[in-house]
Scaffold this active site. Structure first.
Site, PDB file in Angstrom:
ATOM      1  N   PHE A  69       6.101  13.543   4.791  1.00  0.00           N
ATOM      2  CA  PHE A  69       4.813  13.349   5.453  1.00  0.00           C
ATOM      3  C   PHE A  69       4.898  13.484   6.973  1.00  0.00           C
ATOM      4  O   PHE A  69       4.078  14.125   7.587  1.00  0.00           O
ATOM      5  CB  PHE A  69       4.266  11.957   5.121  1.00  0.00           C
ATOM      6  CG  PHE A  69       3.513  11.902   3.819  1.00  0.00           C
ATOM      7  CD1 PHE A  69       3.230  13.044   3.102  1.00  0.00           C
ATOM      8  CD2 PHE A  69       3.055  10.694   3.339  1.00  0.00           C
ATOM      9  CE1 PHE A  69       2.526  12.991   1.905  1.00  0.00           C
ATOM     10  CE2 PHE A  69       2.347  10.621   2.145  1.00  0.00           C
ATOM     11  CZ  PHE A  69       2.090  11.769   1.425  1.00  0.00           C
ATOM     12  N   SER A  96      13.419   7.738   4.509  1.00  0.00           N
ATOM     13  CA  SER A  96      12.094   7.138   4.740  1.00  0.00           C
ATOM     14  C   SER A  96      11.943   6.805   6.211  1.00  0.00           C
ATOM     15  O   SER A  96      12.856   6.266   6.835  1.00  0.00           O
ATOM     16  CB  SER A  96      11.923   5.866   3.904  1.00  0.00           C
ATOM     17  OG  SER A  96      10.682   5.257   4.232  1.00  0.00           O
ATOM     18  N   CYS A 143     -12.492   3.795 -17.053  1.00  0.00           N
ATOM     19  CA  CYS A 143     -11.883   3.072 -18.187  1.00  0.00           C
ATOM     20  C   CYS A 143     -10.396   2.785 -17.962  1.00  0.00           C
ATOM     21  O   CYS A 143      -9.771   2.116 -18.774  1.00  0.00           O
ATOM     22  CB  CYS A 143     -12.085   3.832 -19.496  1.00  0.00           C
ATOM     23  SG  CYS A 143     -11.143   5.365 -19.601  1.00  0.00           S
ATOM     24  N   CYS A 168      -8.259   7.339 -15.171  1.00  0.00           N
ATOM     25  CA  CYS A 168      -9.722   7.329 -15.103  1.00  0.00           C
ATOM     26  C   CYS A 168     -10.173   6.131 -14.264  1.00  0.00           C
ATOM     27  O   CYS A 168      -9.744   4.996 -14.506  1.00  0.00           O
ATOM     28  CB  CYS A 168     -10.315   7.239 -16.509  1.00  0.00           C
ATOM     29  SG  CYS A 168     -12.098   6.979 -16.474  1.00  0.00           S
ATOM     30  N   HIS A 203       4.541   3.596  -5.339  1.00  0.00           N
ATOM     31  CA  HIS A 203       3.335   4.323  -4.950  1.00  0.00           C
ATOM     32  C   HIS A 203       2.766   5.155  -6.106  1.00  0.00           C
ATOM     33  O   HIS A 203       1.997   6.084  -5.878  1.00  0.00           O
ATOM     34  CB  HIS A 203       3.603   5.226  -3.743  1.00  0.00           C
ATOM     35  CG  HIS A 203       3.796   4.449  -2.471  1.00  0.00           C
ATOM     36  ND1 HIS A 203       4.277   4.998  -1.303  1.00  0.00           N
ATOM     37  CD2 HIS A 203       3.577   3.142  -2.181  1.00  0.00           C
ATOM     38  CE1 HIS A 203       4.345   4.063  -0.356  1.00  0.00           C
ATOM     39  NE2 HIS A 203       3.940   2.933  -0.867  1.00  0.00           N
ATOM     40  N   CYS A 216     -14.377   8.867 -21.488  1.00  0.00           N
ATOM     41  CA  CYS A 216     -15.607   8.192 -21.038  1.00  0.00           C
ATOM     42  C   CYS A 216     -16.362   8.938 -19.946  1.00  0.00           C
ATOM     43  O   CYS A 216     -17.361   8.433 -19.438  1.00  0.00           O
ATOM     44  CB  CYS A 216     -15.266   6.779 -20.566  1.00  0.00           C
ATOM     45  SG  CYS A 216     -14.552   6.737 -18.914  1.00  0.00           S
TER      46      CYS A 216
HETATM   47  P1  NAD Z   1       7.967  10.007   5.685  1.00  0.00           P
HETATM   48  O1  NAD Z   1       7.527  11.444   5.665  1.00  0.00           O
HETATM   49  O2  NAD Z   1       7.190   9.066   6.496  1.00  0.00           O
HETATM   50  O3  NAD Z   1       9.483   9.960   6.208  1.00  0.00           O
HETATM   51  C1  NAD Z   1      10.455  10.792   5.655  1.00  0.00           C
HETATM   52  C2  NAD Z   1      11.709  10.631   6.493  1.00  0.00           C
HETATM   53  O4  NAD Z   1      12.747  11.344   5.824  1.00  0.00           O
HETATM   54  C3  NAD Z   1      11.575  11.220   7.893  1.00  0.00           C
HETATM   55  O5  NAD Z   1      11.895  10.224   8.850  1.00  0.00           O
HETATM   56  C4  NAD Z   1      12.590  12.361   7.928  1.00  0.00           C
HETATM   57  O6  NAD Z   1      13.297  12.433   9.134  1.00  0.00           O
HETATM   58  C5  NAD Z   1      13.531  11.985   6.805  1.00  0.00           C
HETATM   59  N1  NAD Z   1      14.137  13.135   6.129  1.00  0.00           N
HETATM   60  C6  NAD Z   1      13.559  14.308   5.759  1.00  0.00           C
HETATM   61  N2  NAD Z   1      14.440  15.076   5.112  1.00  0.00           N
HETATM   62  C7  NAD Z   1      15.631  14.393   5.093  1.00  0.00           C
HETATM   63  C8  NAD Z   1      16.911  14.676   4.571  1.00  0.00           C
HETATM   64  N3  NAD Z   1      17.203  15.822   3.939  1.00  0.00           N
HETATM   65  N4  NAD Z   1      17.878  13.740   4.729  1.00  0.00           N
HETATM   66  C9  NAD Z   1      17.632  12.568   5.388  1.00  0.00           C
HETATM   67  N5  NAD Z   1      16.431  12.257   5.897  1.00  0.00           N
HETATM   68  C10 NAD Z   1      15.426  13.157   5.742  1.00  0.00           C
HETATM   69  O7  NAD Z   1       8.103   9.540   4.165  1.00  0.00           O
HETATM   70  P2  NAD Z   1       8.073   8.084   3.574  1.00  0.00           P
HETATM   71  O8  NAD Z   1       8.707   7.093   4.468  1.00  0.00           O
HETATM   72  O9  NAD Z   1       8.477   8.197   2.154  1.00  0.00           O
HETATM   73  O10 NAD Z   1       6.495   7.849   3.652  1.00  0.00           O
HETATM   74  C11 NAD Z   1       5.911   7.258   2.706  1.00  0.00           C
HETATM   75  C12 NAD Z   1       4.925   8.151   1.906  1.00  0.00           C
HETATM   76  O11 NAD Z   1       5.286   9.504   1.660  1.00  0.00           O
HETATM   77  C13 NAD Z   1       4.867   7.564   0.562  1.00  0.00           C
HETATM   78  O12 NAD Z   1       3.588   7.074   0.357  1.00  0.00           O
HETATM   79  C14 NAD Z   1       5.179   8.689  -0.436  1.00  0.00           C
HETATM   80  O13 NAD Z   1       4.400   8.512  -1.590  1.00  0.00           O
HETATM   81  C15 NAD Z   1       4.814   9.882   0.328  1.00  0.00           C
HETATM   82  N6  NAD Z   1       5.364  11.197  -0.029  1.00  0.00           N
HETATM   83  C16 NAD Z   1       6.067  11.409  -1.176  1.00  0.00           C
HETATM   84  C17 NAD Z   1       6.562  12.677  -1.453  1.00  0.00           C
HETATM   85  C18 NAD Z   1       7.308  12.911  -2.743  1.00  0.00           C
HETATM   86  O14 NAD Z   1       7.059  12.212  -3.725  1.00  0.00           O
HETATM   87  N7  NAD Z   1       8.253  13.851  -2.751  1.00  0.00           N
HETATM   88  C19 NAD Z   1       6.354  13.717  -0.557  1.00  0.00           C
HETATM   89  C20 NAD Z   1       5.622  13.457   0.619  1.00  0.00           C
HETATM   90  C21 NAD Z   1       5.148  12.190   0.869  1.00  0.00           C
END
Ligand code: NAD
Length: 251
Positions: A34, A192, A129, A126, A118, A154
């Site tokens: 993100f 993250s 329902c 839905c 998440h 529904c």
């Molecule tokens: P975020 O985008 O906020 O942060 C991702 C972090 O990962 C960044 O700081 C980045 O520098 C780091 N990063 C990216 N590639 C990397 C790698 N190869 N190695 C190490 N670090 C790496 O994501 P977040 O903290 O998960 O934000 C939360 C939201 O993002 C959640 O709600 C989630 O549902 C959603 N999300 C999920 C997906 C998925 O399911 N693949 C994709 C995009 C966003």
């Protein structure tokens, strides 16, 4: 000893190691995160597309955005982070995987009991329902409000199985995540930004409970100062190195 070796040694001694993953765990599978440079939120305001307000006020743009995300997911395979963590869990080194990801790639790699705080984009629900269905039902071309996908039971409006902004997190998943966090003596964050609450409170909760914290993330996070190890490298490389150092087969 470098930080990865130290962390691996600590993992060997850990009684209850818990991993928390974010979107950065899946970027090596081709799924954008993100908030980093190429992230999904660089050009869009999340509140405009991934919120309950967006679903109700602008369903056409909402479903087009989620269809784009679904299409990316369909071609995605687990990467070295997912397969490595599954190996570590199967070998007993990791006791729980908590994920913010909605892509199902930990399960695809063989991890079990994954706590999805998440929700999941692999299903839809839905709004009337609350029945759940496979995500194929929302994988449709929405050009006008008449195309918005409806519940086969529904006729209520369907929504992706992910938790949107303005929604509360699933209580059972959050309770399980907190229970695992409280038991942790080693807590490892992988990929993250730790900007999304309440999940970003888990690492601090673990530290307060006496756990060692490791943060494997390419960019700084606000909790780096509390971590015993901060490793700013690609997570896939780091997890593979740990798997290798433990003498497990590397995928
Ligand atoms: P975020 O985008 O906020 O942060 C991702 C972090 O990962 C960044 O700081 C980045 O520098 C780091 N990063 C990216 N590639 C990397 C790698 N190869 N190695 C190490 N670090 C790496 O994501 P977040 O903290 O998960 O934000 C939360 C939201 O993002 C959640 O709600 C989630 O549902 C959603 N999300 C999920 C997906 C998925 O399911 N693949 C994709 C995009 C966003």
């Amino acid at each position: 000893m470098d930080a990865v070796q130290e962390l691996t040694e600590r993992l060997k001694q850990a009684e209850h190691a818990v991993v928390l993953t974010g979107a950065g765990a899946s970027t090596e599978s081709g799924l954008p995160d993100f908030r980093s440079r190429d992230g999904l939120w660089r050009n869009v305001d999340p509140m405009k597309l991934a919120s309950m307000t967006a679903l109700r006020q602008n369903p056409v743009a909402f479903f087009q955005f989620y269809r784009m995300r679904l299409s990316r997911l369909q071609g995605a395979e687990p990467n070295r982070v997912h397969t490595g963590l599954a190996r570590l869990q199967q070998a007993g080194y990791i006791k729980a995987v908590i994920t913010q990801n909605i892509d199902g790639l930990h399960q695809a790699a063989g991890s079990t009991g994954v706590i999805e705080v998440h929700g999941s984009l692999r299903e839809c629900v839905c709004l009337t329902c609350e029945r759940r269905f496979p995500s194929e039902l929302i994988d449709v071309d929405v050009q006008t409000e008449a195309d918005v996908p409806r519940c086969p039971e529904c006729e209520g409006m369907l929504k992706p199985g992910v938790i949107l902004f303005e929604e509360v997190l699933p209580m059972d998943a959050v309770e399980r995540a907190i229970a695992e966090t409280e038991r942790a003596d080693l807590f490892i964050v992988i990929g993250s930004s730790l900007e999304v609450a309440p999940v970003n409170q888990f690492p601090a909760m673990a530290v307060m409970g006496g756990a060692d914290l490791a943060i494997l993330n390419m960019e700084p996070t606000h909790l780096d100062g509390h971590a015993r190890w901060v490793i700013r490298r690609r997570a896939g490389e780091v997890v593979s190195e740990m798997v290798r150092q433990l003498g497990l087969p590397v995928c």
